[in-house]
Design a protein around this motif. Structure first.
Motif, PDB file in Angstrom:
ATOM      1  N   ASP A   1      -7.638  -1.484  -3.441  1.00 33.60           N
ATOM      2  CA  ASP A   1      -7.739  -0.035  -3.558  1.00 33.60           C
ATOM      3  C   ASP A   1      -8.840   0.550  -2.675  1.00 33.60           C
ATOM      4  OD1 ASP A   1      -5.760   0.008  -5.556  1.00 33.60           O
ATOM      5  OD2 ASP A   1      -7.246  -0.453  -7.100  1.00 33.60           O
ATOM      6  N   PHE A   2      -9.788  -0.275  -2.190  1.00 34.89           N
ATOM      7  CA  PHE A   2     -10.881   0.218  -1.353  1.00 34.89           C
ATOM      8  C   PHE A   2     -11.582  -0.950  -0.677  1.00 34.89           C
ATOM      9  CE2 PHE A   2     -12.681  -0.409  -5.605  1.00 34.89           C
ATOM     10  CZ  PHE A   2     -13.791  -1.205  -5.334  1.00 34.89           C
TER      11      PHE A   2
ATOM     12  N   ASP B   1      -8.587  -2.736   9.610  1.00 33.17           N
ATOM     13  CA  ASP B   1      -7.462  -2.827  10.538  1.00 33.17           C
ATOM     14  C   ASP B   1      -7.056  -4.277  10.753  1.00 33.17           C
ATOM     15  OD1 ASP B   1      -5.526  -2.088  12.365  1.00 33.17           O
ATOM     16  OD2 ASP B   1      -6.930  -1.841  14.023  1.00 33.17           O
ATOM     17  N   ARG B   2      -8.054  -5.136  10.938  1.00 31.34           N
ATOM     18  CA  ARG B   2      -7.791  -6.563  11.161  1.00 31.34           C
ATOM     19  C   ARG B   2      -7.067  -7.189   9.965  1.00 31.34           C
ATOM     20  NH1 ARG B   2     -10.940 -10.077  14.381  1.00 31.34           N
ATOM     21  NH2 ARG B   2     -11.613  -8.189  15.484  1.00 31.34           N
ATOM     22  N   LEU B   3      -7.384  -6.706   8.763  1.00 31.70           N
ATOM     23  CA  LEU B   3      -6.773  -7.254   7.552  1.00 31.70           C
ATOM     24  C   LEU B   3      -5.409  -6.648   7.251  1.00 31.70           C
ATOM     25  CD1 LEU B   3      -9.924  -7.263   5.241  1.00 31.70           C
ATOM     26  CD2 LEU B   3      -8.810  -9.272   6.239  1.00 31.70           C
ATOM     27  N   GLY B   4      -5.020  -5.625   8.028  1.00 36.82           N
ATOM     28  CA  GLY B   4      -3.744  -4.965   7.789  1.00 36.82           C
ATOM     29  C   GLY B   4      -3.807  -3.922   6.692  1.00 36.82           C
ATOM     30  N   LEU B   5      -5.006  -3.411   6.406  1.00 39.13           N
ATOM     31  CA  LEU B   5      -5.170  -2.397   5.369  1.00 39.13           C
ATOM     32  C   LEU B   5      -4.916  -1.012   5.948  1.00 39.13           C
ATOM     33  CD1 LEU B   5      -8.483  -3.688   3.718  1.00 39.13           C
ATOM     34  CD2 LEU B   5      -6.123  -4.244   3.083  1.00 39.13           C
TER      35      LEU B   5
ATOM     36  N   ALA C   1     -18.994  -0.300  -5.308  1.00 40.79           N
ATOM     37  CA  ALA C   1     -17.719  -0.792  -5.838  1.00 40.79           C
ATOM     38  C   ALA C   1     -17.638  -0.584  -7.350  1.00 40.79           C
ATOM     39  CB  ALA C   1     -17.549  -2.268  -5.497  1.00 40.79           C
ATOM     40  N   ARG C   2     -18.750  -0.811  -8.046  1.00 33.14           N
ATOM     41  CA  ARG C   2     -18.785  -0.602  -9.487  1.00 33.14           C
ATOM     42  C   ARG C   2     -18.427   0.851  -9.829  1.00 33.14           C
ATOM     43  NH1 ARG C   2     -22.106   1.763 -12.774  1.00 33.14           N
ATOM     44  NH2 ARG C   2     -23.518   2.219 -11.047  1.00 33.14           N
ATOM     45  N   ALA C   3     -19.011   1.782  -9.071  1.00 33.78           N
ATOM     46  CA  ALA C   3     -18.726   3.190  -9.318  1.00 33.78           C
ATOM     47  C   ALA C   3     -17.259   3.523  -9.032  1.00 33.78           C
ATOM     48  CB  ALA C   3     -19.641   4.061  -8.458  1.00 33.78           C
ATOM     49  N   LEU C   4     -16.696   2.941  -7.999  1.00 29.39           N
ATOM     50  CA  LEU C   4     -15.295   3.186  -7.663  1.00 29.39           C
ATOM     51  C   LEU C   4     -14.363   2.627  -8.734  1.00 29.39           C
ATOM     52  CD1 LEU C   4     -15.499   2.393  -3.850  1.00 29.39           C
ATOM     53  CD2 LEU C   4     -15.025   4.637  -4.857  1.00 29.39           C
ATOM     54  N   LEU C   5     -14.713   1.462  -9.268  1.00 30.50           N
ATOM     55  CA  LEU C   5     -13.906   0.900 -10.350  1.00 30.50           C
ATOM     56  C   LEU C   5     -14.010   1.758 -11.606  1.00 30.50           C
ATOM     57  CD1 LEU C   5     -14.734  -2.906  -9.899  1.00 30.50           C
ATOM     58  CD2 LEU C   5     -12.622  -1.720  -9.246  1.00 30.50           C
ATOM     59  N   ALA C   6     -15.221   2.244 -11.883  1.00 25.97           N
ATOM     60  CA  ALA C   6     -15.405   3.103 -13.049  1.00 25.97           C
ATOM     61  C   ALA C   6     -14.625   4.406 -12.915  1.00 25.97           C
ATOM     62  CB  ALA C   6     -16.889   3.390 -13.256  1.00 25.97           C
TER      63      ALA C   6
ATOM     64  N   HIS D   1     -10.243   3.087  -9.851  1.00 26.46           N
ATOM     65  CA  HIS D   1      -9.676   2.029  -9.013  1.00 26.46           C
ATOM     66  C   HIS D   1      -9.693   0.707  -9.782  1.00 26.46           C
ATOM     67  CE1 HIS D   1      -9.382   4.516  -5.460  1.00 26.46           C
ATOM     68  NE2 HIS D   1     -10.664   4.866  -5.554  1.00 26.46           N
ATOM     69  N   ARG D   2      -8.815  -0.217  -9.417  1.00 25.10           N
ATOM     70  CA  ARG D   2      -8.697  -1.472 -10.168  1.00 25.10           C
ATOM     71  C   ARG D   2      -9.194  -2.681  -9.388  1.00 25.10           C
ATOM     72  NH1 ARG D   2      -9.460   0.620 -14.189  1.00 25.10           N
ATOM     73  NH2 ARG D   2      -9.113  -1.386 -15.243  1.00 25.10           N
ATOM     74  N   THR D   3      -9.013  -2.672  -8.058  1.00 27.05           N
ATOM     75  CA  THR D   3      -9.349  -3.848  -7.258  1.00 27.05           C
ATOM     76  C   THR D   3      -9.905  -3.401  -5.907  1.00 27.05           C
ATOM     77  OG1 THR D   3      -7.527  -5.084  -8.265  1.00 27.05           O
ATOM     78  CG2 THR D   3      -8.490  -6.007  -6.274  1.00 27.05           C
ATOM     79  N   GLY D   4     -10.973  -4.034  -5.453  1.00 22.91           N
ATOM     80  CA  GLY D   4     -11.560  -3.680  -4.164  1.00 22.91           C
ATOM     81  C   GLY D   4     -12.143  -4.877  -3.459  1.00 22.91           C
ATOM     82  N   LEU D   5     -12.605  -4.632  -2.248  1.00 24.11           N
ATOM     83  CA  LEU D   5     -13.169  -5.690  -1.418  1.00 24.11           C
ATOM     84  C   LEU D   5     -14.559  -5.278  -0.962  1.00 24.11           C
ATOM     85  CD1 LEU D   5     -12.629  -8.407   0.101  1.00 24.11           C
ATOM     86  CD2 LEU D   5     -11.755  -7.027   1.995  1.00 24.11           C
ATOM     87  N   VAL D   6     -15.541  -6.138  -1.202  1.00 27.34           N
ATOM     88  CA  VAL D   6     -16.903  -5.941  -0.722  1.00 27.34           C
ATOM     89  C   VAL D   6     -17.175  -6.980   0.360  1.00 27.34           C
ATOM     90  CG1 VAL D   6     -19.346  -6.201  -1.331  1.00 27.34           C
ATOM     91  CG2 VAL D   6     -17.811  -4.907  -2.821  1.00 27.34           C
TER      92      VAL D   6
END
Length: 352
Positions: free
Chosen positions: A85-86, A107-111, A133-138, A141-146
């Motif tokens: 999601d982010f 872009d490299r990951l195809g996102l 990321a914690r704030a975005l999940l709160a 959003h459900r899943t993200g990449l750091v």
């Protein structure tokens, strides 16, 4: 502020280190620095560089390393890019000011069609990115990449006789290495995911001179007398151990843990010798197991906390707890994580 972060879970991690490890003998030959001095002063055996020591030719960009570590984190989590999601990326050494390394990595990951963020930070950047990321999940959003990483090709000059440099600049030629790390974060606890029970991210540098300066110049050429990298190593040696102790106790207080509840310690990773001094002064029980990588990877800046987390996740058994301690010395930030793998301890594990 230190915050309880129960909704934040680490579902998978991955790392990327460029090329073959560079030993102290090779570093000594390339820059004219005494191998014995490197061993005595830093205590780091090897590091990796995304550029050729002899020619300065870049072999791995930061985007290369970030994309590689991110792909490994996704594989470890058993997830695909379409499930993200982010993306939040932290670095002190982006490939360019624009486009951002975060967007190049996406872009490299195809996102596509998802929010991306880039944080300009030093060693605490990975924790800062996890805080975002914690704030975005709160927020839903459900899943993200750091992702976090750094490269040195624009700041260390190939073929240079580094012995002519001032100590504050010379030290950078032996401290740093290149690398990146990544973590897939989720709001829901996936099978085997590690829960973040507390997260600390606090600026503490008001009125304090910086311990490290990384210079920048645009169209105007740099002054010949200006150091592009400046490390106040003596001040860092004096300040970091005390700050590390403060971080440990703040995390324990927020998580509601006692010192004997900590099974693993991820200490600050400036250098091998300093890590030893910090660990010895924290006052944690001798049964606490250290998770370090700096002796093998060098100081990889933003990547370090994620490199440590990647090692931790293979060792952290159900019911075990860990504390990650990060000090940002460029303008003094205290950061860290209290982590736990949910589950019941197996027979034979020490009791808390």
């Amino acid at each position: 502020m230190t915050a309880s972060t129960t909704p934040l879970h680490l579902a998978g991690t991955g790392t990327a280190l460029p090329g073959d490890p560079v030993g102290n003998a090779e570093l000594s030959t390339a820059f004219g620095i005494s191998e014995e001095w490197i061993d005595l002063f830093v205590g780091t055996r090897t590091r990796h560089f995304g550029w050729d020591l002899a020619t300065g030719k870049v072999t791995h960009t930061l985007t290369d390393l970030c994309a590689e570590s991110a792909a490994r984190a996704l594989a470890a989590a058993g997830l695909g890019p379409a499930e993200l999601d982010f993306l939040v990326l932290a670095t002190a050494t982006p490939d360019s000011l624009l486009p951002t390394t975060a967007n190049e990595t996406a872009d490299r990951l195809g996102l596509n069609h998802l929010p991306t963020y880039q944080i300009q930070a030093g060693c605490s950047g990975a924790v800062q990115a996890l805080d975002v990321a914690r704030a975005l999940l709160a927020a839903g959003h459900r899943t993200g990449l750091v992702v976090a990483g750094d490269v040195t090709d624009r700041f260390l000059e190939a073929g240079r006789d580094a012995t002519a440099l001032a100590t504050q600049e010379l030290v950078n030629y032996v401290l740093f290495g290149d690398g990146a790390g990544a973590a897939v974060v989720t709001a829901d606890p996936h099978d085997g995911a590690v829960a973040v029970r507390a997260l600390l991210h606090r600026f503490t540098g008001q009125g304090r001179p910086p311990g490290q300066v990384v210079g920048w110049h645009g169209a105007v050429p740099p002054r010949p007398d200006r150091q592009m990298l400046h490390e106040d190593y003596r001040t860092i040696e004096e300040e970091v151990p005390a700050l590390a102790g403060e971080i440990v106790w703040e995390l324990l207080h927020t998580a509601g843990w006692r010192p004997q509840d900590v099974d693993h310690l991820l200490p600050p990773q400036l250098s091998g010798h300093m890590t030893e001094r910090i660990v010895a002064g924290l006052g944690l029980p001798p049964t606490t197991r250290e998770v370090s990588c700096v002796r093998d990877t060098g100081n990889t800046g933003n990547a370090l906390p994620l490199l440590q987390l990647d090692r931790l996740l293979t060792r952290l058994a159900p019911g075990e707890r860990a504390v990650s301690v990060v000090v940002e010395s460029s303008k003094w930030i205290k950061a860290g994580l209290a982590l736990e793998r949910p589950g019941t301890r197996t027979e034979g594990q020490p009791n808390r």
